[in-house]
Scaffold this motif. Structure first.
Motif, PDB file in Angstrom:
ATOM      1  N   GLU A   1       0.836  -1.206   0.000  1.00  0.00           N
ATOM      2  CA  GLU A   1       0.000   0.000   0.000  1.00  0.00           C
ATOM      3  C   GLU A   1       0.866   1.251   0.000  1.00  0.00           C
ATOM      4  OE1 GLU A   1      -1.896   3.480   1.730  1.00  0.00           O
ATOM      5  OE2 GLU A   1      -0.473   2.193   2.824  1.00  0.00           O
ATOM      6  N   ARG A   2       1.896   1.268   0.815  1.00  0.00           N
ATOM      7  CA  ARG A   2       2.769   2.440   0.895  1.00  0.00           C
ATOM      8  C   ARG A   2       3.519   2.666  -0.412  1.00  0.00           C
ATOM      9  NH1 ARG A   2       5.328   1.301   6.900  1.00  0.00           N
ATOM     10  NH2 ARG A   2       3.616   2.185   8.131  1.00  0.00           N
ATOM     11  N   LEU A   3       4.044   1.593  -0.983  1.00  0.00           N
ATOM     12  CA  LEU A   3       4.795   1.723  -2.224  1.00  0.00           C
ATOM     13  C   LEU A   3       3.917   2.310  -3.325  1.00  0.00           C
ATOM     14  CD1 LEU A   3       7.430   0.934  -3.882  1.00  0.00           C
ATOM     15  CD2 LEU A   3       6.135  -1.099  -4.551  1.00  0.00           C
ATOM     16  N   VAL A   4       2.719   1.771  -3.491  1.00  0.00           N
ATOM     17  CA  VAL A   4       1.832   2.206  -4.570  1.00  0.00           C
ATOM     18  C   VAL A   4       1.324   3.617  -4.331  1.00  0.00           C
ATOM     19  CG1 VAL A   4      -0.381   1.743  -5.710  1.00  0.00           C
ATOM     20  CG2 VAL A   4       1.179  -0.149  -5.180  1.00  0.00           C
ATOM     21  N   THR A   5       0.951   3.920  -3.087  1.00  0.00           N
ATOM     22  CA  THR A   5       0.387   5.232  -2.765  1.00  0.00           C
ATOM     23  C   THR A   5       1.442   6.339  -2.819  1.00  0.00           C
ATOM     24  OG1 THR A   5      -1.280   4.187  -1.354  1.00  0.00           O
ATOM     25  CG2 THR A   5      -0.925   6.538  -1.064  1.00  0.00           C
ATOM     26  N   GLU A   6       2.573   6.112  -2.155  1.00  0.00           N
ATOM     27  CA  GLU A   6       3.598   7.150  -2.060  1.00  0.00           C
ATOM     28  C   GLU A   6       4.241   7.470  -3.410  1.00  0.00           C
ATOM     29  OE1 GLU A   6       6.316   5.829   0.927  1.00  0.00           O
ATOM     30  OE2 GLU A   6       4.825   5.947   2.545  1.00  0.00           O
ATOM     31  N   ASN A   7       4.291   6.468  -4.297  1.00  0.00           N
ATOM     32  CA  ASN A   7       4.900   6.687  -5.607  1.00  0.00           C
ATOM     33  C   ASN A   7       3.875   6.900  -6.715  1.00  0.00           C
ATOM     34  OD1 ASN A   7       7.984   6.119  -5.254  1.00  0.00           O
ATOM     35  ND2 ASN A   7       6.957   4.521  -4.086  1.00  0.00           N
ATOM     36  N   GLN A   8       2.594   7.017  -6.298  1.00  0.00           N
ATOM     37  CA  GLN A   8       1.497   7.278  -7.239  1.00  0.00           C
ATOM     38  C   GLN A   8       1.502   6.266  -8.392  1.00  0.00           C
ATOM     39  OE1 GLN A   8       2.106  11.400  -8.329  1.00  0.00           O
ATOM     40  NE2 GLN A   8       1.211  12.150  -6.435  1.00  0.00           N
ATOM     41  N   LEU A   9       1.659   4.985  -8.033  1.00  0.00           N
ATOM     42  CA  LEU A   9       1.708   3.925  -9.032  1.00  0.00           C
ATOM     43  C   LEU A   9       0.337   3.335  -9.324  1.00  0.00           C
ATOM     44  CD1 LEU A   9       4.900   2.056  -7.753  1.00  0.00           C
ATOM     45  CD2 LEU A   9       4.740   3.732  -9.595  1.00  0.00           C
ATOM     46  N   GLY A  10      -0.686   3.776  -8.596  1.00  0.00           N
ATOM     47  CA  GLY A  10      -2.035   3.253  -8.791  1.00  0.00           C
ATOM     48  C   GLY A  10      -2.908   3.633  -7.616  1.00  0.00           C
ATOM     49  N   VAL A  11      -3.976   2.864  -7.434  1.00  0.00           N
ATOM     50  CA  VAL A  11      -4.883   3.101  -6.314  1.00  0.00           C
ATOM     51  C   VAL A  11      -4.954   1.837  -5.462  1.00  0.00           C
ATOM     52  CG1 VAL A  11      -6.280   4.842  -7.469  1.00  0.00           C
ATOM     53  CG2 VAL A  11      -6.871   2.428  -7.728  1.00  0.00           C
ATOM     54  N   VAL A  12      -5.292   2.033  -4.184  1.00  0.00           N
ATOM     55  CA  VAL A  12      -5.349   0.919  -3.240  1.00  0.00           C
ATOM     56  C   VAL A  12      -6.719   0.886  -2.587  1.00  0.00           C
ATOM     57  CG1 VAL A  12      -4.325  -0.125  -1.179  1.00  0.00           C
ATOM     58  CG2 VAL A  12      -2.876   1.130  -2.789  1.00  0.00           C
ATOM     59  N   ALA A  13      -7.278  -0.317  -2.471  1.00  0.00           N
ATOM     60  CA  ALA A  13      -8.529  -0.520  -1.754  1.00  0.00           C
ATOM     61  C   ALA A  13      -8.284  -1.510  -0.628  1.00  0.00           C
ATOM     62  CB  ALA A  13      -9.612  -1.052  -2.694  1.00  0.00           C
ATOM     63  N   ALA A  14      -8.823  -1.231   0.564  1.00  0.00           N
ATOM     64  CA  ALA A  14      -8.743  -2.190   1.661  1.00  0.00           C
ATOM     65  C   ALA A  14      -9.527  -3.445   1.271  1.00  0.00           C
ATOM     66  CB  ALA A  14      -9.307  -1.574   2.930  1.00  0.00           C
ATOM     67  N   PRO A  15      -9.170  -4.606   1.827  1.00  0.00           N
ATOM     68  CA  PRO A  15      -9.783  -5.863   1.384  1.00  0.00           C
ATOM     69  C   PRO A  15     -11.165  -6.123   1.984  1.00  0.00           C
ATOM     70  CG  PRO A  15      -8.128  -6.315   3.038  1.00  0.00           C
ATOM     71  CD  PRO A  15      -8.054  -4.832   2.759  1.00  0.00           C
ATOM     72  N   ASP A  16     -12.058  -5.131   1.892  1.00  0.00           N
ATOM     73  CA  ASP A  16     -13.441  -5.323   2.332  1.00  0.00           C
ATOM     74  C   ASP A  16     -14.374  -4.794   1.252  1.00  0.00           C
ATOM     75  OD1 ASP A  16     -14.420  -2.422   3.112  1.00  0.00           O
ATOM     76  OD2 ASP A  16     -12.407  -2.624   3.965  1.00  0.00           O
ATOM     77  N   VAL A  17     -15.600  -5.253   1.269  1.00  0.00           N
ATOM     78  CA  VAL A  17     -16.550  -4.959   0.193  1.00  0.00           C
ATOM     79  C   VAL A  17     -16.810  -3.464   0.056  1.00  0.00           C
ATOM     80  CG1 VAL A  17     -18.890  -5.385  -0.665  1.00  0.00           C
ATOM     81  CG2 VAL A  17     -17.606  -7.224   0.448  1.00  0.00           C
ATOM     82  N   ASP A  18     -16.963  -2.748   1.181  1.00  0.00           N
ATOM     83  CA  ASP A  18     -17.253  -1.311   1.120  1.00  0.00           C
ATOM     84  C   ASP A  18     -16.130  -0.531   0.449  1.00  0.00           C
ATOM     85  OD1 ASP A  18     -19.670  -1.715   2.368  1.00  0.00           O
ATOM     86  OD2 ASP A  18     -18.932  -1.214   4.371  1.00  0.00           O
ATOM     87  N   SER A  19     -14.890  -0.813   0.852  1.00  0.00           N
ATOM     88  CA  SER A  19     -13.744  -0.084   0.291  1.00  0.00           C
ATOM     89  C   SER A  19     -13.578  -0.365  -1.195  1.00  0.00           C
ATOM     90  CB  SER A  19     -12.461  -0.464   1.037  1.00  0.00           C
ATOM     91  OG  SER A  19     -12.552  -0.116   2.402  1.00  0.00           O
ATOM     92  N   ILE A  20     -13.702  -1.625  -1.564  1.00  0.00           N
ATOM     93  CA  ILE A  20     -13.549  -1.993  -2.973  1.00  0.00           C
ATOM     94  C   ILE A  20     -14.670  -1.376  -3.808  1.00  0.00           C
ATOM     95  CG2 ILE A  20     -13.475  -3.915  -4.613  1.00  0.00           C
ATOM     96  CD1 ILE A  20     -12.269  -5.621  -2.328  1.00  0.00           C
ATOM     97  N   SER A  21     -15.885  -1.377  -3.273  1.00  0.00           N
ATOM     98  CA  SER A  21     -17.021  -0.780  -3.988  1.00  0.00           C
ATOM     99  C   SER A  21     -16.776   0.694  -4.269  1.00  0.00           C
ATOM    100  CB  SER A  21     -18.307  -0.947  -3.173  1.00  0.00           C
ATOM    101  OG  SER A  21     -18.635  -2.313  -3.004  1.00  0.00           O
ATOM    102  N   ALA A  22     -16.265   1.407  -3.258  1.00  0.00           N
ATOM    103  CA  ALA A  22     -16.013   2.845  -3.404  1.00  0.00           C
ATOM    104  C   ALA A  22     -14.974   3.117  -4.491  1.00  0.00           C
ATOM    105  CB  ALA A  22     -15.564   3.433  -2.072  1.00  0.00           C
ATOM    106  N   VAL A  23     -13.900   2.315  -4.516  1.00  0.00           N
ATOM    107  CA  VAL A  23     -12.849   2.506  -5.516  1.00  0.00           C
ATOM    108  C   VAL A  23     -13.366   2.184  -6.916  1.00  0.00           C
ATOM    109  CG1 VAL A  23     -10.609   1.663  -6.319  1.00  0.00           C
ATOM    110  CG2 VAL A  23     -10.945   2.160  -3.897  1.00  0.00           C
ATOM    111  N   LEU A  24     -14.134   1.115  -7.045  1.00  0.00           N
ATOM    112  CA  LEU A  24     -14.699   0.760  -8.352  1.00  0.00           C
ATOM    113  C   LEU A  24     -15.609   1.864  -8.881  1.00  0.00           C
ATOM    114  CD1 LEU A  24     -15.592  -3.044  -7.953  1.00  0.00           C
ATOM    115  CD2 LEU A  24     -13.659  -2.044  -9.170  1.00  0.00           C
ATOM    116  N   GLU A  25     -16.417   2.432  -7.998  1.00  0.00           N
ATOM    117  CA  GLU A  25     -17.302   3.535  -8.409  1.00  0.00           C
ATOM    118  C   GLU A  25     -16.499   4.711  -8.945  1.00  0.00           C
ATOM    119  OE1 GLU A  25     -21.114   4.649  -6.487  1.00  0.00           O
ATOM    120  OE2 GLU A  25     -20.347   3.429  -4.816  1.00  0.00           O
ATOM    121  N   THR A  26     -15.408   5.040  -8.238  1.00  0.00           N
ATOM    122  CA  THR A  26     -14.575   6.173  -8.645  1.00  0.00           C
ATOM    123  C   THR A  26     -13.941   5.921 -10.015  1.00  0.00           C
ATOM    124  OG1 THR A  26     -14.069   6.702  -6.338  1.00  0.00           O
ATOM    125  CG2 THR A  26     -12.591   7.586  -8.008  1.00  0.00           C
ATOM    126  N   ILE A  27     -13.437   4.708 -10.222  1.00  0.00           N
ATOM    127  CA  ILE A  27     -12.800   4.380 -11.502  1.00  0.00           C
ATOM    128  C   ILE A  27     -13.804   4.490 -12.646  1.00  0.00           C
ATOM    129  CG2 ILE A  27     -11.761   2.500 -12.846  1.00  0.00           C
ATOM    130  CD1 ILE A  27     -10.389   1.575 -10.258  1.00  0.00           C
TER     131      ILE A  27
END
Length: 448
Positions: free
Chosen positions: A383-409
């Motif tokens: 998570e730190r590597l991807v976030t700090e270097n802006q290599l992508g997006v990260v979602a926590a491994p739960d349904v709510d977090s993943i749903s929110a990221v999918l909606e944004t994409i």
């Protein structure tokens, strides 16, 4: 005069194991930097052995035979004997009282449980890798008798048997020694409880301390592992460095369209803790409430992805009415997969419950133009590597977090190409050749 290094790694070219990439490419870099490289590794099948011996690109490869081990076949024999005894006792005509049968069965199962734990523990100590170690030691002794000298020894794990050999090699050749650790050497939480005994625990933890104490330098693949060795294993901060796995080859150009549907892909195997079910649940939820359908999103899986931990994923997807969005494509050849991945907007990466490990796929995906979506806990090294270097997006491994990221994409839609170009600017730092140059600098510093 060229400096000479002995690289010890259980996995090496042309082994297809993911663990073979790092030591193989490291050998190539060291040769380009002027080193003479000998590689001690396991022998593969006869065809691969010819490739190992004939290839000069990665140094002089010394493939060592490994016996399948004594414990594995012995345990299988004992299981057959046990089953015969059990079947024989069940067919005996002599009547037994219910209580005596229960007592005998209970004692039998208790003894078997104890015996299993001892056998499995011995199996981990006297495995096929240990036979490789024993035969490899003979090679080292032969090198010593021939007067071979090494300026440096590098051992790369897993398996940690490579470090045991390197410890002996350091003493035989009076060499400097770099311990390269791709995964934590001991992960008791991930070990079958039946295989853990007091003897095994003491033995492996004592050996781990010996490796750190006798090494001249330690390289690891994640900052979290580096922090743990400094804080909990008393490794001096001046003697350890994180060198990422990195990606091989050149960065590739996109061939995807900016029109819908947004195409997601995962390529690899769904093993260990790479749980895709929360993602599937999120897709199911968002489809049900009308956020998207198959005209706006497709998710393809390539590789061994049809099941996970006993769950038939194809049936799960069909039962939950999302088979029009999620597709299982099976296996494709590496060359074909390379061109296919350039057509996808979003690259899926599962990294749950691995706080101090960064999956190699994280770097492999950096070759490709799509945005990376990592499913991982907040605060993990991935998570730190991807976030700090802006290599992508990260979602926590739960349904709510993943749903929110999918909606944004989905909302951002055609913005994918701009993001891909932004990520591309960050890629060079994580090319494996650049990471390996850091390794080569450390190696030269130790022998200068």
């Amino acid at each position: 005069m060229k400096k000479r290094v002995l690289l010890i790694s259980y996995h090496f070219y042309p082994d297809r194991a993911v663990g073979a990439k790092r030591p193989t490419q490291l050998a190539k870099t060291l040769i380009s930097e002027g080193w003479e490289v000998d590689v001690l590794t396991k022998q593969l099948d006869p065809k691969s052995k010819k490739e190992q011996v004939a290839s000069g690109e990665y140094g002089r490869i010394i493939p060592v035979y490994q016996h399948p081990g004594l414990i594995n076949p012995t345990w299988r024999l004992l299981k057959r004997i046990r089953n015969r005894i059990k079947n024989s006792s069940e067919t005996e005509s002599q009547p037994k009282t219910e209580n005596s049968t229960d007592i005998n069965n209970s004692l039998f199962e208790s003894n078997v449980s104890t015996f299993r734990r001892v056998i499995f523990s011995l199996q981990s100590i006297l495995s096929e890798t240990k036979s490789w170690v024993a035969l490899s030691l003979l090679y080292l002794l032969a090198f010593k008798l021939k007067g071979v000298k090494y300026d440096l020894v590098i051992s790369s794990s897993p398996t940690d048997s490579a470090h045991f050999l390197a410890l002996l090699a350091k003493k035989l050749f009076s060499s400097s020694w770099i311990v390269d650790i791709r995964d934590p050497l001991i992960l008791w939480d991930e070990v079958d409880k039946e295989t853990v005994t007091k003897f095994r625990t003491k033995f492996e933890e004592r050996m781990e301390k010996n490796y750190y104490r006798n090494s001249d330098y330690i390289t690891v693949t994640s900052p979290g592992l580096q922090r743990e060795l400094i804080d909990k294993k008393s490794v001096p901060s001046s003697n350890i460095k994180t060198i990422y796995n990195g990606y091989d080859g050149r960065a590739l150009e996109p061939t995807f369209s900016d029109s819908l549907p947004i195409k997601f892909v995962f390529a690899g195997n769904l093993y260990f803790k790479r749980n895709p079910v929360p993602l599937f649940e999120a897709v199911k939820r968002l489809k049900r409430i009308g956020v998207f359908d198959s005209s706006s999103i497709n998710i393809d899986f390539y590789g061994d992805c049809n099941s996970w931990n006993g769950i038939d994923l194809e049936k799960w997807v069909e039962k939950n009415n999302i088979e029009d969005i999620i597709n299982f494509k099976g296996f494709v050849e590496p060359q074909e997969l390379e061109s296919l991945l350039c057509k996808y907007h979003v690259l899926l990466n599962f990294s749950q419950f691995q706080p101090k490990q960064i999956p190699a796929k994280t770097f492999d995906y950096l070759r490709y133009p799509g945005e990376m979506l990592v499913i991982a806990e907040s605060g993990s090294d991935t998570e730190r590597l991807v976030t700090e270097n802006q290599l992508g997006v990260v979602a926590a491994p739960d349904v709510d977090s993943i749903s929110a990221v999918l909606e944004t994409i989905i909302e951002q839609g055609g913005d994918t190409e701009r993001k891909a170009k932004k990520v591309q600017m960050k890629r060079d730092e994580f090319a494996r050749e650049n990471q390996n140059r850091i390794f080569a600098e450390i190696a030269m510093r130790l022998v200068s």
